[in-house]
Write a protein that holds these residues in place. Sequence first.
Motif, mmCIF file in Angstrom:
data_model
loop_
_atom_site.group_PDB
_atom_site.id
_atom_site.type_symbol
_atom_site.label_atom_id
_atom_site.label_comp_id
_atom_site.label_asym_id
_atom_site.label_seq_id
_atom_site.Cartn_x
_atom_site.Cartn_y
_atom_site.Cartn_z
ATOM 1 N N ALA A 41 0.830 -1.210 0.000
ATOM 2 C CA ALA A 41 0.000 0.000 0.000
ATOM 3 C C ALA A 41 0.861 1.256 0.000
ATOM 4 C CB ALA A 41 -0.927 -0.017 1.216
ATOM 5 N N GLU A 42 1.945 1.226 0.754
ATOM 6 C CA GLU A 42 2.871 2.361 0.772
ATOM 7 C C GLU A 42 3.527 2.538 -0.589
ATOM 8 O OE1 GLU A 42 4.576 5.651 2.494
ATOM 9 O OE2 GLU A 42 3.095 4.293 3.391
ATOM 10 N N PHE A 43 3.929 1.426 -1.195
ATOM 11 C CA PHE A 43 4.511 1.423 -2.537
ATOM 12 C C PHE A 43 3.563 2.097 -3.527
ATOM 13 C CE2 PHE A 43 4.255 -1.043 -6.537
ATOM 14 C CZ PHE A 43 5.521 -0.873 -7.063
ATOM 15 N N ALA A 44 2.288 1.775 -3.462
ATOM 16 C CA ALA A 44 1.314 2.285 -4.426
ATOM 17 C C ALA A 44 1.073 3.782 -4.292
ATOM 18 C CB ALA A 44 0.000 1.531 -4.265
ATOM 19 N N LYS A 45 1.421 4.361 -3.151
ATOM 20 C CA LYS A 45 1.202 5.800 -2.969
ATOM 21 C C LYS A 45 2.006 6.636 -3.959
ATOM 22 C CE LYS A 45 -0.042 5.743 1.942
ATOM 23 N NZ LYS A 45 0.371 6.172 3.310
ATOM 24 N N GLN A 46 3.054 6.046 -4.546
ATOM 25 C CA GLN A 46 3.817 6.784 -5.553
ATOM 26 C C GLN A 46 2.919 7.251 -6.698
ATOM 27 O OE1 GLN A 46 7.943 4.837 -6.314
ATOM 28 N NE2 GLN A 46 6.725 3.230 -5.370
ATOM 29 N N LEU A 47 1.852 6.495 -6.965
ATOM 30 C CA LEU A 47 0.978 6.807 -8.093
ATOM 31 C C LEU A 47 0.060 7.991 -7.836
ATOM 32 C CD1 LEU A 47 0.070 3.184 -9.185
ATOM 33 C CD2 LEU A 47 1.389 4.852 -10.499
ATOM 34 N N GLU A 48 0.008 8.484 -6.627
ATOM 35 C CA GLU A 48 -0.844 9.643 -6.348
ATOM 36 C C GLU A 48 -0.404 10.865 -7.142
ATOM 37 O OE1 GLU A 48 -0.752 10.022 -2.122
ATOM 38 O OE2 GLU A 48 -2.147 8.345 -1.784
#
Length: 678
Positions: A393-400
Amino acid sequence: MGDQVALPMVLKPEGMVGKMSSEAGETPIPGAMWYVGQEVGDGLSYRLPMGALAGARYLTADLLVDGNRSVAFSLQLFEAGQEQAPAERGGPSFSLHFSALNQCQARMRVPLEAVDQNRWRYDREGAWLKPRCSGDRVDLNKVDRMTLTISMKSDLPARFCLTAITATADEPAKLTKPILPKGVLMDELGQSALHEWPAKSRSHEEVTQRLQAQLAAAGSHRFPDGFSKRGGCKGLRFEPTGFFRTFHDGRRWWLVDPEGYAFWSAGMDCVGVDTDAAYDGLESALGWMPEREGEYRRAYPREEGRLRLINYLAANLIRAFGKEWYRKWSAIALGELRRLGFNTVANWSDWQIAKEAGFPYVRPLDYYHEGSRRRIFRDFPDVFHPAFEDEAAEFAKQLEETKGDPAFIGYFLMNEPNWGFAQETPAVGMLFNTPSCHTRRALADHLKAKHGSDAGLSAAWRMEVKLSRVAEGEWTARLSAAAEADLEAFSTVMVEKLFAGLTDACKRVDPEHLNLGARYYTVPPKWALDGMRCFDVFSVNGYQQRVRPELAELSEYVQRPVMIGEWHFGALDVGLPASGIGHVRDQKARGQAYRVYLEDAAAKPWCVGVHWFTLYDESALGRFDGENWNIGFLDVCNRPYEEIGGAARASHERLYEVARGEAKPYDDAPEYLPLLFF
């Protein structure tokens, strides 16, 4: 195990391999000897007392490569009982591959922990470049032979001098003041001082005038006729959704741009001021170093750990444009892409400039961007750890940063996972290298569900084994074929949990954009492929003369289109010591090779794009790992290579005709030369 051997121990060659010969005469490095190899495979052979390396931690020697063309070497360790001829080798052998800067003393410092195969690549150190592991895990107690051979070279003989290789229990000192028999290696513009070629820039004034002319022309460059505003095909339109998507029209796969136009991605990797030179320990090899403070401070990228970098392209831009250099470079770079007909700012790029300009782009995500994760084999994470879901989930925050952007095509989850280069599956590598982790315990549970008990597992594996030993503890036993098959099956489970976990987290943050996969370095084996069905596009890096035909089967198997994340061709005629992975004779041949590859790919109904690596040549001094290749469309002084540039434009102008089957792909192939690096 043999008798204990006192360290340090000097290893003396017992003979020559192939056509290797020695030469008398003074060497730049005291105590070294000259050797000359005529062919790939030439080298030196060493016979060791059994187990002599068991107490050693390093192998070390100094070497210097003569001439100005790259030579790659392989250091191999063999367990006892193997014959010299490769076809007759039946047991394990470990290889460490490396190269070295020409005309500069390099120090090999080979950590013998590498024989565990838990790392693919080690850090470059000074003139010792890109040390990488391959082959098998070997037991140092059983090693009794070693070779040092030439693994790649140009068509000229490979001449180098080498001191005796020494096995030591102590870490050898790093080399900080290398011998430079020809003087400095880089001039004040960032070009090689060892090479001369017609297009070499001669002065700061020449470079500044070129940059100013490029800036003046940047706004006038356009995509080829027939391209939509984002580089799609005006003559073929589907349902628009406002974002890029994939679509099969009954004949072939396409990307579809936000306005609905069929889109085939002709991309350029590393669209950035990307000519960093790693200079740690090589300061004396530089003809000029800009002041670290003041106007040139941004010529020194942020330093992390021991990595010290200098960017001569940035220095040339700063000299030409002052404080506005980056903004003006951005205009030049995007103008050049349009002039050349590229429609995608591809991986490793300063994607923010594409986002601002509305230019189609992709971006890489970094699983380790929040710091070190728990790794259980090379870079494979402990996917059964309770924290893995939160980490995803933390990894995916890059896509914000990019969600909602119509110019954004999609993202790569990672690049060439190091575990993919191993001969072992991740489960085997984990078993031997990580005594305790959640994924090992999950493996034991998996085997218990399949085989029921210690007795059932022992019978299936045809070896004495306990589930508790699979779950935890040091593992040294050689595995049976049945054991490796079970571990291969569990590796599929591991890969699926890794990529499905990251994909689900990314889709929760950004459901509109495409998951472009993991840029595997080759066609993945079936055990890995079976765990990768969650991608929207399957990305593979492909350094062959043409796209791999077996990718058609891959596409059919996963029911997804394929994208080539990296490819290139280089030559040795413009001041770089190595060509890159693809190797042709000269710049004209680079253009031919470009056309053959791209148009062949466009004609394939399962392929939706190919991304060239890279916009700029790498530094002659070598980047962070030591690559110093002629793989750019521009050099460090921003001079375009017009031969390949014109060829690329010609192919891009007919790209959609080829993709639609209205024109045959270009097929005037150049002479392809042996690889110089891998």
